[in-house]
Design a protein around this motif. Structure first.
Motif, PDB file in Angstrom:
ATOM      1  N   GLY A   1       5.937   0.649  -4.326  1.00 62.16           N
ATOM      2  CA  GLY A   1       6.655  -0.618  -4.267  1.00 62.16           C
ATOM      3  C   GLY A   1       7.305  -0.895  -2.933  1.00 62.16           C
ATOM      4  N   GLY A   2       7.106  -0.013  -1.968  1.00 61.81           N
ATOM      5  CA  GLY A   2       7.728  -0.169  -0.660  1.00 61.81           C
ATOM      6  C   GLY A   2       6.868  -0.943   0.322  1.00 61.81           C
ATOM      7  N   SER A   3       7.325  -0.997   1.524  1.00 66.98           N
ATOM      8  CA  SER A   3       6.651  -1.740   2.580  1.00 66.98           C
ATOM      9  C   SER A   3       5.399  -1.011   3.059  1.00 66.98           C
ATOM     10  CB  SER A   3       7.608  -1.922   3.758  1.00 66.98           C
ATOM     11  OG  SER A   3       6.923  -2.501   4.850  1.00 66.98           O
ATOM     12  N   THR A   4       4.414  -1.797   3.458  1.00 66.76           N
ATOM     13  CA  THR A   4       3.193  -1.240   4.039  1.00 66.76           C
ATOM     14  C   THR A   4       3.248  -1.248   5.559  1.00 66.76           C
ATOM     15  OG1 THR A   4       2.115  -3.395   4.053  1.00 66.76           O
ATOM     16  CG2 THR A   4       1.807  -2.038   2.092  1.00 66.76           C
TER      17      THR A   4
ATOM     18  N   LEU B   1      -5.891   3.687   5.572  1.00 68.30           N
ATOM     19  CA  LEU B   1      -7.149   4.103   4.952  1.00 68.30           C
ATOM     20  C   LEU B   1      -6.901   4.956   3.721  1.00 68.30           C
ATOM     21  CD1 LEU B   1     -10.223   4.269   4.942  1.00 68.30           C
ATOM     22  CD2 LEU B   1     -10.029   6.254   6.453  1.00 68.30           C
ATOM     23  N   ILE B   2      -6.027   5.931   3.832  1.00 71.72           N
ATOM     24  CA  ILE B   2      -5.790   6.835   2.707  1.00 71.72           C
ATOM     25  C   ILE B   2      -5.159   6.103   1.522  1.00 71.72           C
ATOM     26  CG2 ILE B   2      -3.525   7.700   3.448  1.00 71.72           C
ATOM     27  CD1 ILE B   2      -6.301   9.841   1.909  1.00 71.72           C
ATOM     28  N   HIS B   3      -4.231   5.194   1.782  1.00 73.94           N
ATOM     29  CA  HIS B   3      -3.632   4.419   0.690  1.00 73.94           C
ATOM     30  C   HIS B   3      -4.669   3.523   0.029  1.00 73.94           C
ATOM     31  CE1 HIS B   3       0.248   5.414   2.727  1.00 73.94           C
ATOM     32  NE2 HIS B   3       0.625   5.518   1.466  1.00 73.94           N
ATOM     33  N   ASP B   4      -5.531   2.903   0.837  1.00 72.72           N
ATOM     34  CA  ASP B   4      -6.560   2.029   0.280  1.00 72.72           C
ATOM     35  C   ASP B   4      -7.558   2.834  -0.548  1.00 72.72           C
ATOM     36  OD1 ASP B   4      -7.599  -0.538  -0.140  1.00 72.72           O
ATOM     37  OD2 ASP B   4      -9.041  -0.309   1.490  1.00 72.72           O
ATOM     38  N   VAL B   5      -7.924   4.012  -0.079  1.00 72.95           N
ATOM     39  CA  VAL B   5      -8.845   4.866  -0.842  1.00 72.95           C
ATOM     40  C   VAL B   5      -8.212   5.254  -2.173  1.00 72.95           C
ATOM     41  CG1 VAL B   5      -9.941   7.144  -0.897  1.00 72.95           C
ATOM     42  CG2 VAL B   5     -10.126   5.725   1.149  1.00 72.95           C
ATOM     43  N   PHE B   6      -6.956   5.684  -2.148  1.00 72.86           N
ATOM     44  CA  PHE B   6      -6.268   6.030  -3.397  1.00 72.86           C
ATOM     45  C   PHE B   6      -6.242   4.844  -4.360  1.00 72.86           C
ATOM     46  CE2 PHE B   6      -3.618   9.564  -1.286  1.00 72.86           C
ATOM     47  CZ  PHE B   6      -4.518  10.536  -1.701  1.00 72.86           C
ATOM     48  N   ALA B   7      -5.929   3.665  -3.852  1.00 71.14           N
ATOM     49  CA  ALA B   7      -5.865   2.477  -4.700  1.00 71.14           C
ATOM     50  C   ALA B   7      -7.233   2.170  -5.304  1.00 71.14           C
ATOM     51  CB  ALA B   7      -5.352   1.278  -3.902  1.00 71.14           C
TER      52      ALA B   7
ATOM     53  N   PHE C   1       1.520   0.422  -6.440  1.00 75.17           N
ATOM     54  CA  PHE C   1       1.825   1.720  -7.043  1.00 75.17           C
ATOM     55  C   PHE C   1       1.737   2.836  -5.998  1.00 75.17           C
ATOM     56  CE2 PHE C   1       0.214   5.603  -9.096  1.00 75.17           C
ATOM     57  CZ  PHE C   1       1.267   5.875  -9.950  1.00 75.17           C
ATOM     58  N   VAL C   2       0.662   2.832  -5.206  1.00 74.26           N
ATOM     59  CA  VAL C   2       0.451   3.873  -4.200  1.00 74.26           C
ATOM     60  C   VAL C   2       1.553   3.856  -3.146  1.00 74.26           C
ATOM     61  CG1 VAL C   2      -1.110   4.598  -2.334  1.00 74.26           C
ATOM     62  CG2 VAL C   2      -2.045   4.012  -4.561  1.00 74.26           C
TER      63      VAL C   2
END
Length: 83
Positions: free
Chosen positions: A34-37, A52-58, A30-31
């Motif tokens: 649906g695209g590539s990391t 880090l920021i995406h993982d924190v949001f998740a 979702f964060v």
């Protein structure tokens, strides 16, 4: 998740004999919309795993969802609660 984060821990679990994504994996999807990391490595980041920021949001999404789910199940539907 396998295509984007193949070495990331705690992305799947087995439920009813089938491999399924964890809530964290769903939140990361979702964060990332649906695209590539994928990203380039730099001197501060090896480019592996979620940022880090995406993982924190998740993780915040999962923690909030869990808290709201607990609150929902604690509701007894009494008149006092409605007030």
């Amino acid at each position: 998740m396998d295509a984007n984060l193949p070495n990331e821990q705690q992305m799947t679990h087995i439920k009813d004999g089938k491999r399924q994504p964890t809530k964290r994996a769903e939140a990361l999807c979702f964060v990332y919309r649906g695209g590539s990391t994928a990203r380039d490595a730099n001197e501060y980041d090896d480019g592996n795993g979620p940022t880090l920021i995406h993982d924190v949001f998740a993780r915040v999404i999962v923690a909030t969802r869990t808290s709201l789910q607990d609150l929902k199940h604690d509701d007894a539907g009494t008149p006092e609660e409605k007030e």
